[in-house]
Design a protein around this motif. Structure first.
Motif, PDB file in Angstrom:
ATOM      1  N   ILE A  76      31.123  16.466   8.985  1.00 18.56           N
ATOM      2  CA  ILE A  76      29.900  15.670   9.120  1.00 18.56           C
ATOM      3  C   ILE A  76      29.111  15.719   7.807  1.00 18.56           C
ATOM      4  CG2 ILE A  76      28.655  17.603  10.212  1.00 18.56           C
ATOM      5  CD1 ILE A  76      27.195  15.405  11.916  1.00 18.56           C
ATOM      6  N   PRO A  77      29.703  15.217   6.710  1.00 17.57           N
ATOM      7  CA  PRO A  77      29.042  15.282   5.404  1.00 17.57           C
ATOM      8  C   PRO A  77      27.953  14.229   5.255  1.00 17.57           C
ATOM      9  CG  PRO A  77      31.088  14.078   5.232  1.00 17.57           C
ATOM     10  CD  PRO A  77      31.024  14.576   6.651  1.00 17.57           C
ATOM     11  N   PRO A  78      26.984  14.458   4.370  1.00 25.11           N
ATOM     12  CA  PRO A  78      25.997  13.417   4.056  1.00 25.11           C
ATOM     13  C   PRO A  78      26.680  12.163   3.516  1.00 25.11           C
ATOM     14  CG  PRO A  78      25.218  15.544   3.286  1.00 25.11           C
ATOM     15  CD  PRO A  78      26.644  15.744   3.724  1.00 25.11           C
ATOM     16  N   THR A  79      26.126  11.018   3.852  1.00 23.32           N
ATOM     17  CA  THR A  79      26.711   9.743   3.432  1.00 23.32           C
ATOM     18  C   THR A  79      26.461   9.492   1.947  1.00 23.32           C
ATOM     19  OG1 THR A  79      24.679   8.590   4.067  1.00 23.32           O
ATOM     20  CG2 THR A  79      26.431   8.745   5.739  1.00 23.32           C
ATOM     21  N   SER A  80      27.224   8.553   1.391  1.00 19.41           N
ATOM     22  CA  SER A  80      27.085   8.238  -0.032  1.00 19.41           C
ATOM     23  C   SER A  80      25.747   7.571  -0.341  1.00 19.41           C
ATOM     24  CB  SER A  80      28.237   7.320  -0.479  1.00 19.41           C
ATOM     25  OG  SER A  80      28.246   6.122   0.284  1.00 19.41           O
ATOM     26  N   ASP A  81      25.092   6.976   0.660  1.00 19.80           N
ATOM     27  CA  ASP A  81      23.780   6.363   0.418  1.00 19.80           C
ATOM     28  C   ASP A  81      22.637   7.312   0.780  1.00 19.80           C
ATOM     29  OD1 ASP A  81      24.048   6.266   3.154  1.00 19.80           O
ATOM     30  OD2 ASP A  81      23.293   4.227   3.378  1.00 19.80           O
ATOM     31  N   THR A  82      22.940   8.619   0.790  1.00 21.09           N
ATOM     32  CA  THR A  82      21.907   9.658   0.889  1.00 21.09           C
ATOM     33  C   THR A  82      21.789  10.307  -0.484  1.00 21.09           C
ATOM     34  OG1 THR A  82      22.227  10.121   3.243  1.00 21.09           O
ATOM     35  CG2 THR A  82      21.276  11.877   1.894  1.00 21.09           C
ATOM     36  N   ILE A  83      20.598  10.251  -1.065  1.00 17.84           N
ATOM     37  CA  ILE A  83      20.370  10.756  -2.414  1.00 17.84           C
ATOM     38  C   ILE A  83      19.516  12.017  -2.362  1.00 17.84           C
ATOM     39  CG2 ILE A  83      19.400  10.238  -4.687  1.00 17.84           C
ATOM     40  CD1 ILE A  83      21.855   8.580  -3.938  1.00 17.84           C
ATOM     41  N   PHE A  84      19.925  13.034  -3.114  1.00 12.19           N
ATOM     42  CA  PHE A  84      19.127  14.245  -3.295  1.00 12.19           C
ATOM     43  C   PHE A  84      18.360  14.110  -4.601  1.00 12.19           C
ATOM     44  CE2 PHE A  84      22.019  15.494  -0.091  1.00 12.19           C
ATOM     45  CZ  PHE A  84      21.486  16.599   0.568  1.00 12.19           C
ATOM     46  N   VAL A  85      17.038  14.226  -4.512  1.00 12.45           N
ATOM     47  CA  VAL A  85      16.173  14.090  -5.679  1.00 12.45           C
ATOM     48  C   VAL A  85      15.727  15.482  -6.110  1.00 12.45           C
ATOM     49  CG1 VAL A  85      14.143  12.976  -6.649  1.00 12.45           C
ATOM     50  CG2 VAL A  85      15.374  11.882  -4.755  1.00 12.45           C
ATOM     51  N   LEU A  86      16.206  15.933  -7.264  1.00 14.76           N
ATOM     52  CA  LEU A  86      15.838  17.237  -7.809  1.00 14.76           C
ATOM     53  C   LEU A  86      14.605  17.053  -8.685  1.00 14.76           C
ATOM     54  CD1 LEU A  86      19.432  18.377  -8.847  1.00 14.76           C
ATOM     55  CD2 LEU A  86      18.301  18.626  -6.636  1.00 14.76           C
ATOM     56  N   LEU A  87      13.553  17.801  -8.398  1.00 16.38           N
ATOM     57  CA  LEU A  87      12.263  17.601  -9.047  1.00 16.38           C
ATOM     58  C   LEU A  87      11.882  18.779  -9.942  1.00 16.38           C
ATOM     59  CD1 LEU A  87      10.550  16.379  -5.781  1.00 16.38           C
ATOM     60  CD2 LEU A  87      10.998  14.921  -7.776  1.00 16.38           C
ATOM     61  N   ASN A  88      11.059  18.487 -10.946  1.00 13.76           N
ATOM     62  CA  ASN A  88      10.510  19.510 -11.839  1.00 13.76           C
ATOM     63  C   ASN A  88      11.636  20.362 -12.437  1.00 13.76           C
ATOM     64  OD1 ASN A  88       8.405  20.905 -13.150  1.00 13.76           O
ATOM     65  ND2 ASN A  88       8.337  22.462 -11.531  1.00 13.76           N
ATOM     66  N   CYS A  89      12.599  19.686 -13.042  1.00 14.97           N
ATOM     67  CA  CYS A  89      13.755  20.386 -13.621  1.00 14.97           C
ATOM     68  C   CYS A  89      13.447  20.868 -15.037  1.00 14.97           C
ATOM     69  CB  CYS A  89      14.959  19.461 -13.656  1.00 14.97           C
ATOM     70  SG  CYS A  89      15.487  18.882 -12.022  1.00 14.97           S
TER      71      CYS A  89
END
Length: 260
Positions: free
Chosen positions: A114-127
């Motif tokens: 049950i992996p996250p779909t390709s149209d789910t984006i993880f936004v990494l902030l304050n890198c």
């Protein structure tokens, strides 16, 4: 005499209702509802219900929650036609709320079934400028639907705290699930994250109106469940062997169908 007759009638009505309730519970050995969310195969909230691949992934405690090694995430919806589940992390940052740093981790079996779909984006902030995704692994970052880090920082009130004076804002990274699957937030050297789904539909839509959460896709095992359901049974499995069972009314179960 009239009083005795009235008492008898009330008793019989009570008995009839009790038997109907008992019959319904017998015909439904597995809960098929949690709050407003339907629980259908391959999922189950009781051990032995649904498919063993999804064993102990869901927990019904008032609302339905998806359980992972990093915590419990509220299930927003399950689309049984499209075979997707959408969850929400109440501890992640959003455009209007900054939350403490933490990781999102799934088990190995969850990442497969049950992996996250390709149209789910993880936004990494304050890198940090030393972040791996800004250097050796910079190919893991990408733009989606024409959006940028500057737009995110300038639009979202909760992210303005990251302002670094004349230099503007620190870098951010739009990436996929595999990035956070293999690297923790400490390794990524980014202090916060948020997730957005249905990103293909977000062109021209500002961050305030993005759909925040994680959409995951699942598959239904070909285990003969339809045959069991047609016979009036509920699909489940043996908790010791994890072999498929057809849960039937009463105490009798079958390996394939009820009433065989």
């Amino acid at each position: 005499m009239q009083m005795s007759l009235a008492v008898f009638v009330i008793f019989m009505l009570f008995l009839s209702t009790a038997l109907q309730i008992e019959s319904l519970s017998t015909l439904s050995p597995c809960p098929n509802q949690c709050g407003s969310t339907a629980i259908n195969y391959p999922f189950g909230v009781d051990d032995g219900c649904g498919a063993p691949h999804y064993r102990k992934m869901l927990n019904c405690s008032g609302d339905l929650f998806f359980q992972t090694p990093s915590g419990n995430y509220k299930v927003k919806s399950i689309d049984y036609d499209k075979q997707t589940m959408t969850i929400y992390d109440p501890s992640m940052s959003t455009c209007t709320m900054l939350q403490p740093h933490h990781d999102f981790k799934m088990s190995d079996i969850q990442s497969v079934v049950i992996p996250p779909t390709s149209d789910t984006i993880f936004v990494l902030l304050n890198c940090s400028i030393d972040s791996p995704v800004l250097n050796h692994y910079r190919s893991l970052c990408f733009n989606f639907s024409g959006h940028s880090c500057d737009e995110l920082y300038n639009t979202c009130t909760s992210y303005r705290v990251f302002h670094i004076g004349l230099g503007g804002y620190p870098p951010c990274c739009f990436t996929g699930y595999n990035t956070v699957k293999y690297m923790s937030m400490n390794i990524l050297d980014c202090s916060h994250y948020t997730t957005v789904y249905n990103t293909d539909d977000l062109k021209g839509i500002g961050p305030l109106d993005w759909t925040y959460g994680i959409k995951m896709s699942y598959s239904v095992p070909n285990s003969g469940c339809e045959r069991c359901q047609r016979s009036g049974g509920t699909c489940g499995y043996d908790t010791e062997t994890e072999m498929m069972l057809c849960l039937c009314s009463g105490a009798s179960n079958s390996t394939r169908e009820c009433g065989a």
